[in-house]
Design an enzyme around this catalytic site. Structure first.
Site, mmCIF file in Angstrom:
data_model
loop_
_atom_site.group_PDB
_atom_site.id
_atom_site.type_symbol
_atom_site.label_atom_id
_atom_site.label_comp_id
_atom_site.label_asym_id
_atom_site.label_seq_id
_atom_site.Cartn_x
_atom_site.Cartn_y
_atom_site.Cartn_z
ATOM 1 N N SER A 30 88.583 -44.458 -19.357
ATOM 2 C CA SER A 30 88.451 -44.775 -17.919
ATOM 3 C C SER A 30 88.988 -43.705 -16.987
ATOM 4 C CB SER A 30 89.151 -46.100 -17.612
ATOM 5 O OG SER A 30 88.370 -47.177 -18.072
ATOM 6 N N LYS A 60 95.008 -42.754 -12.581
ATOM 7 C CA LYS A 60 94.137 -43.621 -13.379
ATOM 8 C C LYS A 60 94.541 -43.657 -14.854
ATOM 9 C CE LYS A 60 90.635 -46.317 -13.595
ATOM 10 N NZ LYS A 60 91.415 -46.998 -14.648
ATOM 11 N N LYS A 97 86.583 -42.150 -14.636
ATOM 12 C CA LYS A 97 86.227 -42.811 -13.369
ATOM 13 C C LYS A 97 86.722 -42.003 -12.163
ATOM 14 C CE LYS A 97 85.879 -47.388 -15.377
ATOM 15 N NZ LYS A 97 86.642 -48.413 -16.058
ATOM 16 N N SER A 151 89.827 -50.943 -12.350
ATOM 17 C CA SER A 151 89.117 -50.168 -13.380
ATOM 18 C C SER A 151 87.793 -50.831 -13.767
ATOM 19 C CB SER A 151 90.000 -49.976 -14.628
ATOM 20 O OG SER A 151 89.521 -48.918 -15.411
#
Length: 376
Positions: free
Chosen positions: A56, A218, A59, A116
């Site tokens: 993730s 993140k 992202k 997320s």
């Protein structure tokens, strides 16, 4: 990874140490990097150029494209985007958007950053490019534009794919660009929770609660990648960016983020060698309308050093003399070489601080004759 880029490489043992200017430091991360935001000095690295599944953390690239479109006016915060069946069916972490609904860009932004949400990423991808596959091409194009040299995107979410890869170094570059290019949107990364569709979810980034000054970015996790984090923290004038991957658990990710960021702030400092307008040296000019030209840095010259090294620093000027007129202000005329025992060698460009015009023909004659006698 694609053939030739780490294919068939045996991953290093997780306990192998990271390299730092202070000597090896143990970390259980498989890959790790800490850089200073302003000077881009590397404080710690371990397999920082190894292509890895970013999960993730990729992202961040999706949101870079979204922020870029917002800044250019091609998306609006209150604009509503449709939720397809494909977005609604996405597995993994979700914002829980409902099929057939229209969701404002601002809510989707928080759905990606705080929760997320894989589903929210797909909504963005389809709205911007028509399909997630086309959106991945846009990610690859934008990544090249902003200087990511070793990343390849196959989707908007970081969903496992053998060709979806990034490096710690690229993630650190991307984090720096997000902070620098979109300060008005970057602050969303510091939000602790977000509620959508009656479901409240907390930000998964452990550094926000554990590290004073932490304000992004993140987390990531897949079975192949392990637990990863791209984090940033600012204290006073200093900002650090930390990227690591391959941690064995969520608990280890939280503890390691705190340990490594605290280490970076504690052991290093930023030293201002001189300010942008400070004259480092006056250099003689040959056949110019002034005898010397000032050498300046053109920007504040700041270096990141271990605290214990301040007294070991040596600085040496390197330039050709005399400088030949004409000279343009801002022209690079030399270098400042910084070194010392245990100090990484640095080269900082030095620029002309003023224009120097070439003398006309008549005034040049005495100067030329003078140089003959000086040289005889």
């Amino acid at each position: 990874p694609p053939a030739g880029r780490g294919a068939g490489r045996t991953p290093p043992p997780p306990g192998s140490p990271a390299t730092t200017p202070l000597g090896p430091i143990d970390t259980i991360a498989r890959q790790a990097l800490i850089i200073d935001y302003d000077t881009e000095a590397v404080l710690l690295e371990k397999n920082a150029d190894e292509r890895m599944p970013p999960s993730s953390m990729s992202k961040l690239m999706t949101m870079y494209v979204v922020f870029d479109m917002l800044q250019k006016g091609r998306l609006k915060l209150d604009q509503e985007l449709p939720v397809s069946e494909r977005a609604w069916r996405m597995g993994g972490s979700k914002m829980f958007v409902q099929i057939g609904n229209q969701v404002p860009v601002e809510a989707l932004m928080r759905g990606v950053i705080v929760q997320s949400g894989n589903d929210a990423c797909v909504v963005f991808a389809e709205a911007i490019s028509g399909s997630e596959q086309q959106f991945a091409e846009l990610l690859n194009q934008k990544a090249k534009e902003i200087g990511l040299t070793d990343s390849s995107f196959r989707n908007a979410t970081g969903w496992p794919d053998p060709e979806h890869r990034m490096t710690c170094r690229d993630l650190a570059r991307l984090a720096k660009r997000l902070i620098a290019d979109f300060p008005e949107y970057y602050r969303v990364y510091n939000e602790r929770s977000f509620t959508w569709n009656g479901i409240s979810q907390d930000n998964r980034n452990p550094s926000l609660a554990r590290v004073p000054g932490a304000d992004g970015l993140k987390t990531g996790h897949t079975e192949e990648a392990g637990y990863g984090l791209t984090a940033s923290a600012k204290r006073g004038d200093r900002r650090l960016i930390l990227v690591f991957n391959g941690l064995p658990s969520m608990k280890a990710r939280g503890e390691e983020s705190e340990r490594l960021l605290e280490w970076g702030f504690r052991e290093f400092e930023n030293v201002v060698l001189f300010k942008a307008a400070d004259v480092v040296e006056e250099v003689p000019v040959h056949l110019g309308n002034r005898r010397t030209v000032p050498l300046v840095g053109g920007r504040d010259m700041v270096v990141t050093l271990p605290r214990s090294w301040r007294n070991k620093l040596q600085a040496k000027l390197q330039y050709d003399t005399p400088v030949q007129a004409p000279v343009l202000k801002g022209q690079e005329l030399g270098k400042l070489l910084v070194s010392g025992q245990g100090v990484p060698n640095l080269q900082l460009p030095l620029l002309a601080g003023a224009d120097v015009e070439r003398l006309g023909l008549l005034p040049r004659i005495p100067a030329v004759i003078g140089s003959w006698f000086a040289g005889s």
